[in-house]
Design an enzyme around this catalytic site. Structure first.
Site, PDB file in Angstrom:
ATOM      1  N   HIS A  51      89.637  22.983  32.717  1.00  8.40           N
ATOM      2  CA  HIS A  51      88.778  22.438  31.700  1.00  8.40           C
ATOM      3  C   HIS A  51      89.305  23.301  30.142  1.00  8.40           C
ATOM      4  O   HIS A  51      89.978  24.163  30.411  1.00  8.40           O
ATOM      5  CB  HIS A  51      87.185  22.764  31.973  1.00  8.40           C
ATOM      6  CG  HIS A  51      86.790  22.085  33.203  1.00  8.40           C
ATOM      7  ND1 HIS A  51      86.415  22.731  34.245  1.00  8.40           N
ATOM      8  CD2 HIS A  51      86.656  20.632  33.436  1.00  8.40           C
ATOM      9  CE1 HIS A  51      86.183  21.790  35.217  1.00  8.40           C
ATOM     10  NE2 HIS A  51      86.212  20.500  34.700  1.00  8.40           N
ATOM     11  N   ASP A  54      88.190  26.445  30.170  1.00  7.13           N
ATOM     12  CA  ASP A  54      88.774  27.200  31.397  1.00  7.13           C
ATOM     13  C   ASP A  54      90.089  27.920  30.502  1.00  7.13           C
ATOM     14  O   ASP A  54      90.411  29.189  30.862  1.00  7.13           O
ATOM     15  CB  ASP A  54      89.251  26.578  32.552  1.00  7.13           C
ATOM     16  CG  ASP A  54      88.053  25.949  33.510  1.00  7.13           C
ATOM     17  OD1 ASP A  54      87.234  26.786  33.711  1.00  7.13           O
ATOM     18  OD2 ASP A  54      88.449  25.016  34.018  1.00  7.13           O
TER      19      ASP A  54
HETATM   20  C1  XLS Z   1      82.768  16.725  39.271  1.00  7.25           C
HETATM   21  C2  XLS Z   1      84.114  16.518  39.078  1.00  7.25           C
HETATM   22  C3  XLS Z   1      84.732  17.857  37.982  1.00  7.25           C
HETATM   23  C4  XLS Z   1      86.130  17.140  37.465  1.00  7.25           C
HETATM   24  C5  XLS Z   1      86.693  17.809  36.485  1.00  7.25           C
HETATM   25  O1  XLS Z   1      82.191  16.017  39.991  1.00  7.25           O
HETATM   26  O2  XLS Z   1      84.784  16.355  40.337  1.00  7.25           O
HETATM   27  O3  XLS Z   1      84.825  18.719  38.920  1.00  7.25           O
HETATM   28  O4  XLS Z   1      87.015  16.946  38.500  1.00  7.25           O
HETATM   29  O5  XLS Z   1      85.971  17.779  35.376  1.00  7.25           O
END
Ligand code: XLS
Ligand code: MG
Length: 345
Positions: A51, A54
């Site tokens: 992210h 992150d």
């Molecule tokens: C949430 C998502 C999230 C994405 C990344 O449900 O899976 O983790 O994969 O933003």
């Protein structure tokens, strides 16, 4: 003996999570980023997903030039560790500006915040050396349908994607559909919706998909069919393999944990369609169970990869000729048992 597999593996720092859920606090202490990076290396993974925050913590409190400077520093740490950044994803569901959605918020200023943050994420992706921007459209939906217009929301999504595509001629948008949670209903719930919206953008070729197994199951769909569908359009640029026990909260269980046969079919279609041959990674969006002790903290990642590789062998040793004979004879009862015994054997 299994033939050597070409697959390369990936997870995100959030997948080494601390066990908090809506009913209770964390059950494990937070680990540093360096600890997570060395864990990734130790487990034999090749890439990390990020992210935007992150990659650059406390991102909203920093200037654009400071954000890019920290992204460059991260790139050096990754290069030193021999780890690739697989993607960057703007986290558009935490800020007070995204309470009512991001690109589809009813407040123009909040929509602008979401776009600015997405464009900045593209700049971070460039610094980290990846051309994939993942967009999980977390709050693009409603708690009650009367609060937004679905048609206007699609227009707003296309406008936002167009701005991202114009911002960087190389970036590819990988939209990650999910039908619900945190919203009651999301606007882009399935791969079919992703591809339909992609077709309306200024560059459909650079607008594609990321499939997460659990999200397909939450939509009542078969993850393997969703993978096949996306790949028949050449649009599957990443996967979040995991598992999900029916229509519950998003569980992000280890790959194959609930339905081994479904996991086998996901690996089978990925292999049949050449997933990974153009550099795509196999990412696991899995979380440890809340009960997990610190000393077993990485097992869900290691196990997901082990299960995946065991299933690669199962696909390689599946008797395709016999399957074809049974199909020609329309003996699907025998085909069913053949799959079961192959998985048991
Ligand atoms: C949430 C998502 C999230 C994405 C990344 O449900 O899976 O983790 O994969 O933003
Ligand atoms: Mg995911």
């Amino acid at each position: 003996m299994a033939k050597k597999s070409h697959f390369r593996f990936c997870f995100g720092p959030w997948n080494i999570s601390e066990g908090a859920d809506p009913y209770g606090p964390t059950t494990r202490p937070a680990q540093s980023f360096d600890w997570k990076l060395s864990a990734l290396k130790k487990l034999g993974f090749d890439a990390m997903m990020f992210h935007d925050d992150d990659a650059v913590p406390d991102i909203d409190s920093k200037s654009h030039s400071q954000v890019l400077k920290e992204a460059r520093q991260l790139r050096r740490r990754l290069d030193d560790a021999g780890v690739v950044a697989e993607m960057v994803a703007p986290r558009l569901w935490f800020s007070p500006n995204t309470i009512d959605g991001a690109y589809t918020s009813n407040d123009r200023k909040c929509r602008q915040y979401a776009i600015d943050r997405s464009l900045q994420s593209i700049d971070i992706a460039r610094e980290l050396g990846t051309d994939i921007l993942v967009l999980w459209l977390a709050r693009e939906g409603t708690y009650l349908r009367e609060s937004k217009s679905g048609l206007r929301s699609v227009e707003l999504l296309v406008e936002a994607f167009d701005k991202m595509l114009a911002h960087d001629k190389k970036i590819r948008l990988a939209i990650e559909p999910k039908p619900n949670e945190p919203m009651d209903h999301a606007y882009v719930p399935t791969i079919g919706h992703v591809l339909a919206v992609a077709s309306q953008t200024r560059d459909p070729k650079r607008t594609g998909a990321l499939i997460e197994s659990a999200h397909c199951i939450l939509a009542g769909l078969d993850p393997a069919d969703e993978i096949d569908f996306a790949m028949s359009f050449g649009k599957l640029w990443s996967v979040h393999l995991n598992d999900q026990n029916g229509l519950k909260y998003d569980q992000d269980k280890p790959f194959g944990s609930t339905n081994l046969r479904s996991a086998f079919n996901q690996v089978r279609v990925l292999m049949r369609n050449g997933y990974g041959r153009n550099g795509e990674f196999v990412c696991f969006d899995v979380h440890p169970f809340r009960t997990t002790k610190v000393e077993h903290w990485l097992a869900h990642l290691d196990n997901s990869r082990r299960t995946f590789l065991r299933l690669v062998e199962k696909v390689q040793t599946f008797d395709e000729k016999q399957a074809q004979r049974l199909i020609a004879d329309r003996d699907y009862q025998a085909l069913d048992q053949m799959v079961i015994e192959h998985l048991l054997g």
